[in-house]
Scaffold this motif. Structure first.
Motif, mmCIF file in Angstrom:
data_model
loop_
_atom_site.group_PDB
_atom_site.id
_atom_site.type_symbol
_atom_site.label_atom_id
_atom_site.label_comp_id
_atom_site.label_asym_id
_atom_site.label_seq_id
_atom_site.Cartn_x
_atom_site.Cartn_y
_atom_site.Cartn_z
ATOM 1 N N CYS A 263 -28.046 -12.814 53.557
ATOM 2 C CA CYS A 263 -28.459 -13.065 54.823
ATOM 3 C C CYS A 263 -27.349 -13.571 55.705
ATOM 4 C CB CYS A 263 -29.737 -14.189 54.873
ATOM 5 S SG CYS A 263 -31.160 -13.258 54.171
ATOM 6 N N LEU A 264 -26.554 -14.647 55.068
ATOM 7 C CA LEU A 264 -25.244 -14.923 55.879
ATOM 8 C C LEU A 264 -24.295 -13.807 55.908
ATOM 9 C CD1 LEU A 264 -24.894 -18.539 54.516
ATOM 10 C CD2 LEU A 264 -25.981 -18.051 56.750
ATOM 11 N N HIS A 265 -24.277 -12.957 55.077
ATOM 12 C CA HIS A 265 -23.194 -11.922 55.066
ATOM 13 C C HIS A 265 -23.264 -11.112 56.456
ATOM 14 C CE1 HIS A 265 -20.367 -8.971 53.655
ATOM 15 N NE2 HIS A 265 -21.367 -7.952 53.697
ATOM 16 N N LYS A 266 -24.822 -10.849 56.853
ATOM 17 C CA LYS A 266 -24.651 -10.171 58.032
ATOM 18 C C LYS A 266 -24.877 -11.004 59.273
ATOM 19 C CE LYS A 266 -25.548 -5.973 55.915
ATOM 20 N NZ LYS A 266 -24.459 -4.883 56.077
ATOM 21 N N THR A 267 -25.355 -12.187 59.198
ATOM 22 C CA THR A 267 -25.572 -13.142 60.377
ATOM 23 C C THR A 267 -24.638 -14.060 60.802
ATOM 24 O OG1 THR A 267 -26.897 -14.616 59.151
ATOM 25 C CG2 THR A 267 -28.209 -12.765 60.002
ATOM 26 N N ALA A 268 -23.861 -14.449 59.637
ATOM 27 C CA ALA A 268 -22.780 -15.491 59.826
ATOM 28 C C ALA A 268 -21.710 -15.268 58.829
ATOM 29 C CB ALA A 268 -23.486 -16.883 59.777
ATOM 30 N N PRO A 269 -20.904 -14.151 58.963
ATOM 31 C CA PRO A 269 -20.186 -13.825 57.747
ATOM 32 C C PRO A 269 -19.078 -14.931 57.574
ATOM 33 C CG PRO A 269 -20.203 -12.091 59.615
ATOM 34 C CD PRO A 269 -21.102 -13.172 60.083
ATOM 35 N N ASP A 270 -18.626 -15.839 58.407
ATOM 36 C CA ASP A 270 -18.016 -16.930 58.318
ATOM 37 C C ASP A 270 -18.486 -18.034 57.178
ATOM 38 O OD1 ASP A 270 -19.630 -17.541 60.400
ATOM 39 O OD2 ASP A 270 -18.547 -19.279 60.842
ATOM 40 N N LEU A 271 -19.721 -18.215 57.478
ATOM 41 C CA LEU A 271 -20.380 -19.128 56.538
ATOM 42 C C LEU A 271 -20.748 -18.522 54.983
ATOM 43 C CD1 LEU A 271 -23.105 -20.797 58.710
ATOM 44 C CD2 LEU A 271 -21.019 -21.815 57.854
ATOM 45 N N CYS A 272 -20.866 -17.249 55.212
ATOM 46 C CA CYS A 272 -20.814 -16.239 53.819
ATOM 47 C C CYS A 272 -19.617 -16.645 53.047
ATOM 48 C CB CYS A 272 -21.421 -14.940 54.207
ATOM 49 S SG CYS A 272 -21.386 -13.974 52.654
ATOM 50 N N LYS A 273 -18.565 -16.345 53.624
ATOM 51 C CA LYS A 273 -17.227 -16.472 53.057
ATOM 52 C C LYS A 273 -16.863 -17.708 52.357
ATOM 53 C CE LYS A 273 -12.991 -14.878 52.299
ATOM 54 N NZ LYS A 273 -12.400 -15.883 51.586
ATOM 55 N N LYS A 274 -17.466 -18.865 53.061
ATOM 56 C CA LYS A 274 -17.078 -20.381 52.946
ATOM 57 C C LYS A 274 -18.004 -20.526 51.457
ATOM 58 C CE LYS A 274 -18.164 -25.140 54.425
ATOM 59 N NZ LYS A 274 -18.593 -25.921 55.389
ATOM 60 N N LEU A 275 -19.310 -20.288 51.369
ATOM 61 C CA LEU A 275 -20.332 -20.276 50.366
ATOM 62 C C LEU A 275 -19.594 -19.453 49.102
ATOM 63 C CD1 LEU A 275 -22.677 -21.302 48.961
ATOM 64 C CD2 LEU A 275 -24.019 -19.343 50.213
ATOM 65 N N LEU A 276 -19.156 -18.412 49.730
ATOM 66 C CA LEU A 276 -18.736 -17.344 48.458
ATOM 67 C C LEU A 276 -17.387 -17.898 47.860
ATOM 68 C CD1 LEU A 276 -18.910 -14.446 47.001
ATOM 69 C CD2 LEU A 276 -17.658 -13.302 48.648
ATOM 70 N N ASP A 277 -16.529 -18.498 48.681
ATOM 71 C CA ASP A 277 -15.540 -19.123 48.236
ATOM 72 C C ASP A 277 -15.563 -20.322 47.130
ATOM 73 O OD1 ASP A 277 -13.570 -17.290 49.295
ATOM 74 O OD2 ASP A 277 -13.015 -18.464 50.989
ATOM 75 N N PHE A 278 -16.570 -21.179 47.592
ATOM 76 C CA PHE A 278 -17.038 -22.120 46.810
ATOM 77 C C PHE A 278 -17.514 -21.719 45.491
ATOM 78 C CE2 PHE A 278 -20.121 -25.538 45.400
ATOM 79 C CZ PHE A 278 -19.253 -26.556 45.282
ATOM 80 N N ILE A 279 -18.585 -20.736 45.603
ATOM 81 C CA ILE A 279 -19.169 -20.169 44.232
ATOM 82 C C ILE A 279 -18.152 -19.665 43.389
ATOM 83 C CG2 ILE A 279 -20.856 -18.429 43.348
ATOM 84 C CD1 ILE A 279 -22.412 -19.027 45.849
ATOM 85 N N VAL A 280 -17.272 -18.901 43.683
ATOM 86 C CA VAL A 280 -16.312 -18.273 42.891
ATOM 87 C C VAL A 280 -15.244 -19.167 42.613
ATOM 88 C CG1 VAL A 280 -14.556 -16.508 42.935
ATOM 89 C CG2 VAL A 280 -16.606 -15.836 43.965
ATOM 90 N N LYS A 281 -14.735 -20.080 43.359
ATOM 91 C CA LYS A 281 -13.306 -20.682 43.006
ATOM 92 C C LYS A 281 -13.919 -22.074 42.039
ATOM 93 C CE LYS A 281 -10.874 -18.351 46.655
ATOM 94 N NZ LYS A 281 -10.189 -18.668 47.745
#
Length: 612
Positions: A263-281
């Motif tokens: 949902c964030l990937h489409k509506t708030a890409p910046d927050l999706c990137k922040k969450l994704l970085d946290f999960i991966v790293k």
């Protein structure tokens, strides 16, 4: 290995069974059982079973139907919460609520808002809450709830916002709850308007009984600054939540994390990137690779990360978790889905080449492990990226033992469509297998027809014996190959004509079977009027037999054969008009589908290049 289909489950909730709901309800009543969950008396139970029976019948008019529904809601007054917490009655209420008038819907919604904690965590009431959320979203998506003219629409907007806000405020408790986690997922989907995978929204137990023939219901979209603000506020809090480390280990909470990412990937890409970085790293990097692939919840989170990642994160995920392990993963019935997600998400051609070279030499082993969908995924990636298509076809021919000698290459379609090797297909006499298409084999052939140079696939189809070609086109999955043959960009009209000529004398046989008639429809739609006349006249030679067959009668009427028989000139005029209309429509739709003039011109250039 953990089961593939366990992305968070509502194990105690209702599931879709092969037997009808009413049959089950009556069976339970005969044993003195009146549904799980909240106890209700026999009279109430039987009343709602009769309500369900009546809903399945036709009403004389809408007024009668409306009166019936109003009367049922009158009977629920004062007992609403008990009823929606009962397994059987809650299901019936889900059928009734979309038919409720604004007064009854608002009354019901208000009552639910007063007992949110109980409802969100109840195995049956939680389903009803989700239903009301979707009903309200549909209402506000068709109206303007903020213009002050539609009070009911304004109520629905306010109510949906309140429910979603409540779910978000209780995320720490709800994310791990087997039922409340679904309320979180539905809230995210309603506010974002993002279509999510049906499997992501269903529980493990529900998915096993999912009817895959039903079309998935689309989510209405309502654009609202309030919704975006709520999503961003929730995304900010969620991405900074310390407990996320533990949440990826649970099936229910993992499903919520995946939903948030989508949902964030489409509506708030910046927050999706922040969450994704946290999960991966921070989370995945702290785990052993073997531990990741032994947990269904973590694997599903990893797959979602692949889907929403940028090029940098994708490279990191590939290098860390997939490189050197692709064959092993592809041959594992559960973990093959991770490879499929990798193939669907890869965008860089050089990286795809690396993936291809690790997988392609082992196609035969992958098929032998029952994981042919990986080969299909590889074919689709070759098509999507317009690369390595000739190499893929060569590896495929080697897999089915028809690459050498060269004369065997003409057998590629009948071999791949059935997923059998050359030696098996060419067994003598009674040992020769019957022509039964495999769904994966059919899909691979369809993809091959959409390659840039499908000449060998086209030649293989045209070289098939007429009886074998007829069997292919009359098969459940084989009939789909005709759609690809006539719609493929690089399969020309001459090839279409040759196939139609080859089928002459077989049109009646195709017209009188379920899937053969479907293939004949594909031929008919793509044929010029002259060819349609030939097809029609051949069918009219067996008019009596054609009309004596269920599928033949449909063909007889759809092709207007009675008019062809009586007034050929009038029939031809109608067909000419239809052909012109279809061509005009295609000229309008194709540029739009291809993304505008530039894409369309590229397509023309490709066609010219192919002809050259």
């Amino acid at each position: 290995m953990a089961s593939r289909f366990s992305r968070g489950g509502r194990g105690g909730g209702r599931v879709k069974k092969k037997h009808s709901f009413l049959t089950k309800a009556r069976k339970y009543a005969s044993k003195g059982l009146y549904g799980r969950g909240k106890n209700i008396d026999e009279e109430t139970y039987n009343y709602f079973v009769r309500v369900m029976e009546r809903l399945k019948d036709e009403f004389e008019d809408e007024e009668e139907k409306e009166m019936f529904v109003v009367n049922v809601f009158e009977q629920t007054k004062g007992k609403e919460m008990d009823l929606i917490c009962n397994q059987v009655v809650s299901k019936i209420m889900e059928k009734l609520l979309p038919l409720a008038n604004s007064e009854n819907l608002q009354h019901f919604a208000d009552l639910m808002l007063k007992d949110m904690r109980i409802i969100c965590t109840d195995p049956y009431a939680s389903h009803v809450l989700e239903k009301v959320m979707r009903i309200c979203l549909e209402i506000i998506s068709k109206t303007n709830p903020t213009d002050g003219k539609d009070e009911h629409s304004a109520f629905c907007l306010k109510w949906l916002s309140s429910v979603s806000r409540y779910a978000f405020n209780n995320v720490e408790e709800f994310i791990s709850d087997i039922y409340a986690s679904h309320i979180l997922r539905t809230s995210l989907q309603c506010l974002s308007g993002i279509e999510l995978d049906t499997l992501l929204m269903k529980s493990y137990r529900s998915r096993r009984h999912l009817d895959h023939t039903e079309a998935s219901s689309s989510i209405p979209k309502y654009e609202s600054e309030e919704f975006v603000t709520m999503l961003r506020d929730f995304g900010e809090r969620f991405a900074s939540w310390p407990q996320l480390h533990d949440m990826v280990l649970s099936q229910d909470s993992s499903a919520v994390i995946q939903t948030v990412l989508f949902c964030l990937h489409k509506t708030a890409p910046d927050l999706c990137k922040k969450l994704l970085d946290f999960i991966v790293k921070e989370i995945l990097s702290a785990m052993q690779v073997d531990d990741i692939f032994s947990s269904a919840a973590i694997v599903h989170t990893l797959e979602t990360c692949l889907t929403v990642s940028d090029e940098e994160i994708f490279q990191q995920l590939y290098q860390t978790y997939f490189k050197g392990r692709l064959k092993t993963l592809a041959e594992n019935f559960d973990l093959k889905f991770s490879v499929l997600k990798l193939l669907e998400a890869v965008k860089d051609k050089e990286l795809f080449t690396e993936i291809f070279e690790e997988l392609a030499p082992f196609m035969e082993d992958i098929f032998a492990a029952g994981c042919g969908t990986v080969v299909l995924g590889l074919a689709n990636a070759c098509k999507r990226l317009s690369t390595l298509q000739a190499k893929f076809l060569q590896h495929l021919m080697e897999t089915f033992h028809c690459f050498t000698p060269e004369t065997r290459q003409m057998k590629i379609v009948p071999l791949v469509s059935r997923l059998i090797t050359y030696e098996v297909a060419e067994q003598p006499g009674d040992d020769k297998p019957s022509f039964n298409c495999h769904i994966i084999g059919s899909q691979i052939v369809q993809t091959l027809l959409h390659f840039g140079k499908p000449i060998k696939i086209v030649q293989s189809l045209l070289e098939m014996e007429t009886s074998q070609l007829r069997d292919l086109l009359s098969d459940t999955f084989g009939s789909r190959i005709m759609d690809a043959f006539f719609s493929a960009e690089f399969v020309g009209e001459k090839s279409h004509d040759k196939l139609i000529q080859k089928l002459q004398g077989s049109f009646y046989s195709l017209a009188t079977t379920k899937f053969g008639s479907r293939s004949l429809d594909s031929v008919w739609r793509s044929s010029p009027v002259k060819t349609r006349i030939a097809i029609g006249e051949e069918l009219l030679q067996k008019e009596t037999a054609l009309q004596g067959n269920y599928f033949g009668r449909i063909i007889f009427e759809n092709y207007a054969l009675p008019l062809l028989k009586r007034q050929k000139s009038d029939w031809k005029t109608i067909q000419d008009k239809e052909s012109k209309k279809r061509k005009l429509f295609a000229d309008i739709v194709d540029p739009l589908a291809d993304g505008g003039e530039s894409s369309n011109s590229d397509r023309v250039k490709k066609k010219k290049k192919a002809k050259a």
